[in-house]
Design a protein around this motif. Sequence first.
Motif, PDB file in Angstrom:
ATOM      1  N   ASN A   1      -7.082 -10.527   7.212  1.00  0.00           N
ATOM      2  CA  ASN A   1      -5.669 -10.601   7.579  1.00  0.00           C
ATOM      3  C   ASN A   1      -4.888  -9.679   6.654  1.00  0.00           C
ATOM      4  OD1 ASN A   1      -3.026 -11.184   8.180  1.00  0.00           O
ATOM      5  ND2 ASN A   1      -3.260 -13.405   8.104  1.00  0.00           N
ATOM      6  N   THR A   2      -4.501  -8.508   7.165  1.00  0.00           N
ATOM      7  CA  THR A   2      -3.837  -7.518   6.315  1.00  0.00           C
ATOM      8  C   THR A   2      -2.498  -8.016   5.790  1.00  0.00           C
ATOM      9  OG1 THR A   2      -3.201  -5.173   6.178  1.00  0.00           O
ATOM     10  CG2 THR A   2      -2.619  -6.354   8.202  1.00  0.00           C
ATOM     11  N   ALA A   3      -1.855  -8.958   6.504  1.00  0.00           N
ATOM     12  CA  ALA A   3      -0.559  -9.466   6.061  1.00  0.00           C
ATOM     13  C   ALA A   3      -0.667 -10.257   4.762  1.00  0.00           C
ATOM     14  CB  ALA A   3       0.064 -10.334   7.153  1.00  0.00           C
ATOM     15  N   LYS A   4      -1.858 -10.722   4.436  1.00  0.00           N
ATOM     16  CA  LYS A   4      -2.062 -11.526   3.231  1.00  0.00           C
ATOM     17  C   LYS A   4      -2.443 -10.682   2.016  1.00  0.00           C
ATOM     18  CE  LYS A   4      -1.529 -15.499   5.394  1.00  0.00           C
ATOM     19  NZ  LYS A   4      -0.391 -16.398   5.109  1.00  0.00           N
ATOM     20  N   MET A   5      -2.605  -9.384   2.200  1.00  0.00           N
ATOM     21  CA  MET A   5      -3.055  -8.525   1.112  1.00  0.00           C
ATOM     22  C   MET A   5      -1.898  -8.145   0.192  1.00  0.00           C
ATOM     23  SD  MET A   5      -6.200  -8.464   1.983  1.00  0.00           S
ATOM     24  CE  MET A   5      -7.043  -7.163   1.116  1.00  0.00           C
ATOM     25  N   LYS A   6      -2.168  -8.120  -1.102  1.00  0.00           N
ATOM     26  CA  LYS A   6      -1.171  -7.762  -2.103  1.00  0.00           C
ATOM     27  C   LYS A   6      -1.639  -6.523  -2.871  1.00  0.00           C
ATOM     28  CE  LYS A   6       0.916 -11.674  -1.145  1.00  0.00           C
ATOM     29  NZ  LYS A   6       2.158 -11.712  -0.325  1.00  0.00           N
ATOM     30  N   LEU A   7      -0.696  -5.656  -3.215  1.00  0.00           N
ATOM     31  CA  LEU A   7      -1.030  -4.458  -3.980  1.00  0.00           C
ATOM     32  C   LEU A   7      -1.427  -4.857  -5.397  1.00  0.00           C
ATOM     33  CD1 LEU A   7      -1.154  -1.358  -4.175  1.00  0.00           C
ATOM     34  CD2 LEU A   7       1.254  -1.400  -4.865  1.00  0.00           C
ATOM     35  N   MET A   8      -2.650  -4.504  -5.785  1.00  0.00           N
ATOM     36  CA  MET A   8      -3.165  -4.837  -7.109  1.00  0.00           C
ATOM     37  C   MET A   8      -2.937  -3.712  -8.118  1.00  0.00           C
ATOM     38  SD  MET A   8      -4.566  -7.928  -7.045  1.00  0.00           S
ATOM     39  CE  MET A   8      -3.103  -8.396  -6.106  1.00  0.00           C
ATOM     40  N   GLY A   9      -2.866  -2.488  -7.625  1.00  0.00           N
ATOM     41  CA  GLY A   9      -2.667  -1.362  -8.534  1.00  0.00           C
ATOM     42  C   GLY A   9      -2.959  -0.052  -7.841  1.00  0.00           C
ATOM     43  N   THR A  10      -2.688   1.040  -8.542  1.00  0.00           N
ATOM     44  CA  THR A  10      -2.889   2.386  -8.015  1.00  0.00           C
ATOM     45  C   THR A  10      -3.699   3.199  -9.011  1.00  0.00           C
ATOM     46  OG1 THR A  10      -0.790   2.314  -6.808  1.00  0.00           O
ATOM     47  CG2 THR A  10      -1.748   4.487  -7.217  1.00  0.00           C
ATOM     48  N   GLN A  11      -4.782   3.790  -8.530  1.00  0.00           N
ATOM     49  CA  GLN A  11      -5.574   4.698  -9.366  1.00  0.00           C
ATOM     50  C   GLN A  11      -5.075   6.115  -9.136  1.00  0.00           C
ATOM     51  OE1 GLN A  11      -8.202   4.188 -11.788  1.00  0.00           O
ATOM     52  NE2 GLN A  11      -7.382   6.235 -12.064  1.00  0.00           N
ATOM     53  N   ASP A  12      -4.491   6.701 -10.169  1.00  0.00           N
ATOM     54  CA  ASP A  12      -3.948   8.050 -10.045  1.00  0.00           C
ATOM     55  C   ASP A  12      -5.050   9.095 -10.173  1.00  0.00           C
ATOM     56  OD1 ASP A  12      -1.324   7.069  -9.809  1.00  0.00           O
ATOM     57  OD2 ASP A  12      -1.190   6.852 -11.990  1.00  0.00           O
ATOM     58  N   ALA A  13      -4.655  10.354  -9.965  1.00  0.00           N
ATOM     59  CA  ALA A  13      -5.605  11.455 -10.080  1.00  0.00           C
ATOM     60  C   ALA A  13      -6.180  11.505 -11.490  1.00  0.00           C
ATOM     61  CB  ALA A  13      -4.912  12.773  -9.749  1.00  0.00           C
ATOM     62  N   GLY A  14      -7.391  11.971 -11.601  1.00  0.00           N
ATOM     63  CA  GLY A  14      -8.028  12.057 -12.906  1.00  0.00           C
ATOM     64  C   GLY A  14      -9.533  11.942 -12.802  1.00  0.00           C
ATOM     65  N   GLY A  15     -10.047  12.025 -11.588  1.00  0.00           N
ATOM     66  CA  GLY A  15     -11.483  12.024 -11.406  1.00  0.00           C
ATOM     67  C   GLY A  15     -12.131  10.665 -11.343  1.00  0.00           C
ATOM     68  N   SER A  16     -11.343   9.586 -11.373  1.00  0.00           N
ATOM     69  CA  SER A  16     -11.930   8.253 -11.338  1.00  0.00           C
ATOM     70  C   SER A  16     -12.157   7.806  -9.894  1.00  0.00           C
ATOM     71  CB  SER A  16     -11.021   7.252 -12.049  1.00  0.00           C
ATOM     72  OG  SER A  16     -11.571   5.954 -11.998  1.00  0.00           O
ATOM     73  N   ASN A  17     -13.050   6.848  -9.715  1.00  0.00           N
ATOM     74  CA  ASN A  17     -13.270   6.276  -8.385  1.00  0.00           C
ATOM     75  C   ASN A  17     -13.423   4.762  -8.470  1.00  0.00           C
ATOM     76  OD1 ASN A  17     -15.803   6.324  -9.648  1.00  0.00           O
ATOM     77  ND2 ASN A  17     -16.884   6.452  -7.686  1.00  0.00           N
ATOM     78  N   SER A  18     -12.663   4.141  -9.387  1.00  0.00           N
ATOM     79  CA  SER A  18     -12.729   2.687  -9.513  1.00  0.00           C
ATOM     80  C   SER A  18     -11.440   2.159 -10.129  1.00  0.00           C
ATOM     81  CB  SER A  18     -13.921   2.270 -10.379  1.00  0.00           C
ATOM     82  OG  SER A  18     -13.740   2.687 -11.721  1.00  0.00           O
ATOM     83  N   LEU A  19     -11.216   0.857  -9.951  1.00  0.00           N
ATOM     84  CA  LEU A  19     -10.051   0.207 -10.543  1.00  0.00           C
ATOM     85  C   LEU A  19     -10.394  -1.253 -10.820  1.00  0.00           C
ATOM     86  CD1 LEU A  19      -7.018   0.670 -11.286  1.00  0.00           C
ATOM     87  CD2 LEU A  19      -6.467  -0.357  -9.072  1.00  0.00           C
ATOM     88  N   ASP A  20     -10.156  -1.680 -12.050  1.00  0.00           N
ATOM     89  CA  ASP A  20     -10.340  -3.079 -12.435  1.00  0.00           C
ATOM     90  C   ASP A  20      -9.071  -3.837 -12.050  1.00  0.00           C
ATOM     91  OD1 ASP A  20     -10.501  -5.563 -13.751  1.00  0.00           O
ATOM     92  OD2 ASP A  20     -11.661  -4.727 -15.403  1.00  0.00           O
ATOM     93  N   ILE A  21      -9.190  -4.805 -11.136  1.00  0.00           N
ATOM     94  CA  ILE A  21      -8.015  -5.539 -10.652  1.00  0.00           C
ATOM     95  C   ILE A  21      -7.973  -6.968 -11.190  1.00  0.00           C
ATOM     96  CG2 ILE A  21      -7.931  -4.138  -8.550  1.00  0.00           C
ATOM     97  CD1 ILE A  21      -9.029  -6.631  -7.046  1.00  0.00           C
TER      98      ILE A  21
END
Length: 245
Positions: free
Chosen positions: A164-184
Motif C-alpha cells: 500500500n503506497t499510501a502507507k509509505m513514509k520517506l526514510m531518507g535520501t541518498q545523494d550522489a557520491g557513488g553509494s548504493n545503500s542507505l541505513d534507515i
Amino acid sequence: MPKVKTSALITDIKGKDGGSVWSRNLGGLYFRQNRNFGRKSSIRWNKQRNSFGELSQVWRTLTANQKLAWNNAAPNFPTVDAFGNPRQRSGYETYMYLNGTLKAIGIAILTIPPAPEGAQDYELPQISITGGNNVTITWPVLVLANRACNVYAGAVTSTGRSFNTAKMKLMGTQDAGGSNSLDITVPWVAQFGALPSSGRLYVEIEGVNTTTGEHEFKQHNFIDIGIAPTTGIGYMIIGTTFTVT
C-alpha cells in the motif's frame, strides 16, 4: 456495498465521488466509503499541503513570459492518467511536478523550466536486517552526479497484507557520491517504534534528478522478518525474504 461488473463499453472506473471512492480488490471493482473524506490530516500530509501552497504562491508571482515558458515546456515532461494512458501536463502542473520533487529534498525551486534529462533507475531494492534491528536498503546501481535516491518504508504488517503506497513514509535520501545503500534504522524506529520479530516490511525507492526535479516510478520490495530465506510473491513483484540475524 454495491459492486460493479463492467462490460466492453466500460472496462474500469477510478476516482472519488464525495464521501465514496471506486476501488478494486480480488473480487473486482467496488464502491466504498472514503474514510479520510474531509478530515485527512497528518504531519506529513500538512507539510505536503503547505509545500504545495508555497509553490503555488511563487507561481502567481511569475511573469507572463515565465508562465508561457512552462506551458511550452510541458510536452517535454509527459505523464499518464489513472488508466495508464498518455497525458500532457499543463505548464502549471509541470512546474508543480518538478518543483515539488526538488522542494521535498531541500533543493532550490526552478522559476525557468529545465531541459529534460531523465532520472536514474535504481532497479529493485533489497532489504537486509542485521543485529536484530538494523535495517539497510541497497540497490544495484550507484547514485551518480546530480542524482539522488529517495527511500521509503512502511510499518511492519502481517505477511498476508498487500503493498500500500499510501502507507509509505520517506526514510531518507541518498545523494550522489557513488553509494548504493542507505541505513534507515534511526528514522524507521522514530516513525514506527521497535522492529518486531516477525511480519512483513515493505520498502520503496525512487530515482530523482536533483537538477531538473524529474523522478522515476517507484520500485518496491519486501522482507518477511523471521522466516528462513526463500522466494515469496510480493505485490506485482517478486520479493525475497530473509532471516533476522
